[in-house]
Design an enzyme around this catalytic site. Structure first.
Site, mmCIF file in Angstrom:
data_model
loop_
_atom_site.group_PDB
_atom_site.id
_atom_site.type_symbol
_atom_site.label_atom_id
_atom_site.label_comp_id
_atom_site.label_asym_id
_atom_site.label_seq_id
_atom_site.Cartn_x
_atom_site.Cartn_y
_atom_site.Cartn_z
ATOM 1 N N PHE A 1 1.249 -1.284 0.049
ATOM 2 C CA PHE A 1 0.238 0.213 0.145
ATOM 3 C C PHE A 1 0.909 1.381 0.243
ATOM 4 O O PHE A 1 1.170 1.743 1.209
ATOM 5 C CB PHE A 1 -1.138 0.101 0.677
ATOM 6 N N HIS A 2 1.548 1.826 -1.227
ATOM 7 C CA HIS A 2 1.607 2.765 -0.639
ATOM 8 C C HIS A 2 0.973 4.219 -1.545
ATOM 9 O O HIS A 2 -0.412 3.418 -1.934
ATOM 10 C CB HIS A 2 3.169 2.864 -2.004
ATOM 11 N N ALA A 3 1.354 5.100 -1.700
ATOM 12 C CA ALA A 3 0.796 6.548 -2.540
ATOM 13 C C ALA A 3 -0.623 6.011 -3.567
ATOM 14 O O ALA A 3 -1.494 6.147 -3.062
ATOM 15 C CB ALA A 3 1.086 7.117 -2.240
#
Lengths: 87, 545
Positions: A14-16
């Site tokens: 879950f990155h930006a």
């Protein structure tokens, strides 16, 4: 309410970008969406909260959905994750 | 008299810059004080309008950067927009205003600081860096709410910027034509700002540390990225030397790039393709910019050195797409994953080998971990071959048996994909990376079986001389393989050409100007090298008989 465990297979977790794609999809449904990871539960419609979970590639998260369109919402969120956040 | 000193820094870009200093003061801290509000509704309205005004600002920044940044870097701005639309950020801020009956900027600051705190506590460096982004967004919001205007950075004449750190926002707001160079105390080579400066061709030194606080307003500076040096108030003689050097580098490269866009032909009319070795998006952008005739070696493993697991089919597909689209019309020679040896896989760390250069590496590793390693890559590449002009290069082929095995695997995946409903017209050409001596001892047999050949002279030299490339005690043997390499290349090329197959050279030898006349004489079809060497080699070819 329905719940499902799923492994994030995307190479970053879950990155930006991935968090915002997930939150965007979750927001399309009326049901409440929550993500549980490492004992922390957050609103699945919030990009910011998803980022603060620090979910990495190959981590397992739990998705809980409750509301009128819960089964449709769950199906579409699971598909999003299984397709590595590609629509 | 002004003191002349030399400071060391990290080169984040290339080139030389000379000019007067322009010091950018640190951004002033925000002043946010808790106050009782007279109307909760008014504060909530302020929140709503500041959120949409900031979204408009971010969209403006995104389009200002559209031509400078790659699509991957631009996606960060989309994430900013999603954060500004975040339902929880808004709901929590409203709740705080209602509960405390306070001003909106204070509420906002309180709420964002919780997210910043959480992000900074993570062990993922990428997400930790996003805390800085939230801070920036908070600052933009508070500025709008308070009607506060950030002091504009106005450069009246071309200067070298000196700052504690520089944000991409600040950079976007300055007229780029006035920026001769950038020097910062903080930061590293891989920061967003460093990547940006490099792609804009602005010489930059980062990570200078406290030393920059000694710099005075009226200093004259020279940035030397070749040596990672900052010269402060140099004597006139040094200034003159650097001016000449800069002029020369500029003229050489300008001249070479101008002619680099067309194919290089020798004085007697022989054509030789000059292609690029590529490992990431920046290489690909340079390949295009510097006039590569194609991509002779795409090192796919470079895309996944940081991966903690086997890359999935989708991550192969996405990664290659983002890189290939920087040079969409070229013929791309994609080398299948060359992991192992000097590029070990962390997730296979239990398998320590005595002689990794002679061990299970490249395609051998791909066969050993077929489902996890090679299969996803083959599927992704076959799918991509519909959209891009690809040919597949197989590393570490020891004999015909290896070649037949990989051809069979590719054939199998091709039919599997067709059965799944993918539309793929045909299997791309399959070539051999010539690096194991055994494969070319009997040229006739192998020349028939593969579609094209590429000499990997670095590994071939290591095997010919039995000298480990990574062992300093024996690396001096490697240059001594040159004559043997040229002999083998010539011998093999004759046979390959009789079969109508193309031969290229992609190791260090390819950019060795001493070998150029031999390559031209034996009719090598293409050379492949780092993109920045292409304009120079093309010029050398044009000057060859």
């Amino acid at each position: 309410m329905i719940e499902k465990q799923i492994v994030i297979k995307d190479s970053v977790g879950f990155h930006a970008r991935t968090a915002s794609l997930f939150a965007k999809k979750a927001a399309r449904f009326e049901s409440d969406v929550a993500i549980v990871f490492n004992g922390k539960k957050v609103n699945g419609k919030s990009t910011l909260s998803l980022m603060t979970l620090g979910v990495k590639s190959q981590d397992e998260i739990a998705i809980t959905v409750s509301g009128k369109d819960e089964s449709l919402a769950m199906e579409s969120l699971v598909t999003l994750i299984e397709n590595n956040f590609k629509d | 008299m002004k003191k002349n000193i030399t400071l060391k820094g990290i080169s984040a870009s290339v080139g030389i810059a000379l000019g007067p200093i322009f010091i950018i003061e640190n951004e002033k801290p925000l002043e946010v004080i808790k106050q009782k509000c007279s109307s909760v509704e008014v504060e909530i309205d302020k929140l709503t309008s500041s959120l949409s005004a900031t979204q408009a600002k971010v969209l403006g920044l995104k389009s200002a950067m559209a031509n400078t940044l790659s699509s991957e870097e631009l996606e960060l701005y989309d994430a900013y927009l999603e954060i500004l639309k975040d339902p929880e950020l808004k709901a929590n801020t409203i709740d705080y205003i209602k509960e405390e009956k306070c001003n909106v900027d204070f509420a906002l600051q309180q709420i964002t600081s919780v997210y910043i705190y959480d992000l900074e506590a993570l062990d993922d460096p990428y997400l930790r860096a996003r805390a800085e982004d939230i801070r920036m967004l908070n600052r933009m919001l508070v500025n709008i709410i308070q009607g506060r205007v950030e002091p504009e950075i106005v450069l009246t004449s071309p200067s070298i910027l000196v700052a504690e750190s520089l944000s991409t926002n600040q950079l976007a707001a300055i007229n780029a034509k006035q920026i001769l160079g950038v020097v910062t105390a903080k930061g590293g080579k891989t920061d967003h700002i460093a990547i940006l400066l490099k792609s804009m061709g602005i010489p930059a030194l980062v990570g200078m540390g406290k030393a920059i606080s000694t710099l005075k307003k009226e200093s004259y500076l020279i940035i030397d990225c070749n040596q990672g040096m900052l010269l402060v108030n140099p004597i006139q003689e040094i200034v003159l030397q650097y001016e000449l050097l800069k002029e020369k580098q500029f003229l050489d490269f300008e001249r070479q790039i101008k002619f680099s866009q067309s194919k290089a032909t020798t004085l007697s009319g022989k054509e030789l393709s000059v292609c690029a070795n590529v490992g990431d998006i920046e290489d690909m952008q340079k390949a295009f910019q510097f006039g590569a005739d194609g991509v002779g070696l795409f090192r796919t493993e470079m895309c996944f050195l940081e991966s903690k697991n086997f890359p999935t089919e989708e991550s192969h597909f996405q990664k290659y797409t983002s890189i290939l689209k920087e040079f969409p019309k070229a013929l791309h020679t994609i080398r299948l994953l060359d992991f192992g040896s000097d590029k070990p896989l962390v997730y296979l760390k239990n398998k320590i080998e005595e002689n990794p250069a002679l061990g299970s590496r490249a395609l051998r590793l791909g066969f050993e971990y077929y489902k996890e390693l090679l299969k996803p890559q083959l599927r992704a590449l076959l799918r991509l071959s519909q959209q891009f002009n690809l040919q597949l290069l197989c590393p570490m082929i020891a004999d015909i048996e290896d070649l037949l095995e990989i051809k069979e695997k590719i054939n199998l995946e091709f039919h599997q994909l067709i059965n799944e409903g993918f539309e793929i017209r045909k299997i791309p050409s399959i070539g051999i990376m010539v690096e194991i001596p055994n494969i070319i001892l009997q040229p006739q047999a192998v020349a028939k079986k593969a579609d094209f050949f590429s000499f990997g002279t670095n590994d071939l030299a290591q095997f010919l001389m039995a000298a480990d490339r990574t062992n300093d005690r024996v690396t001096h043997y490697l240059p001594r393989a040159k004559e043997s390499l040229l002999f083998l290349i010539e011998n093999f090329t004759k046979v390959a050409h009789e079969e109508g197959k193309k031969v290229s050279v992609c190791g260090e030898l390819a950019s060795d100007e001493e070998c150029l006349s031999t390559f031209i004489r034996i009719g090598i079809d293409s050379l492949s090298m780092p993109p920045n060497l292409i304009p120079g080699i093309k010029e050398a070819i044009r000057n060859s008989p």
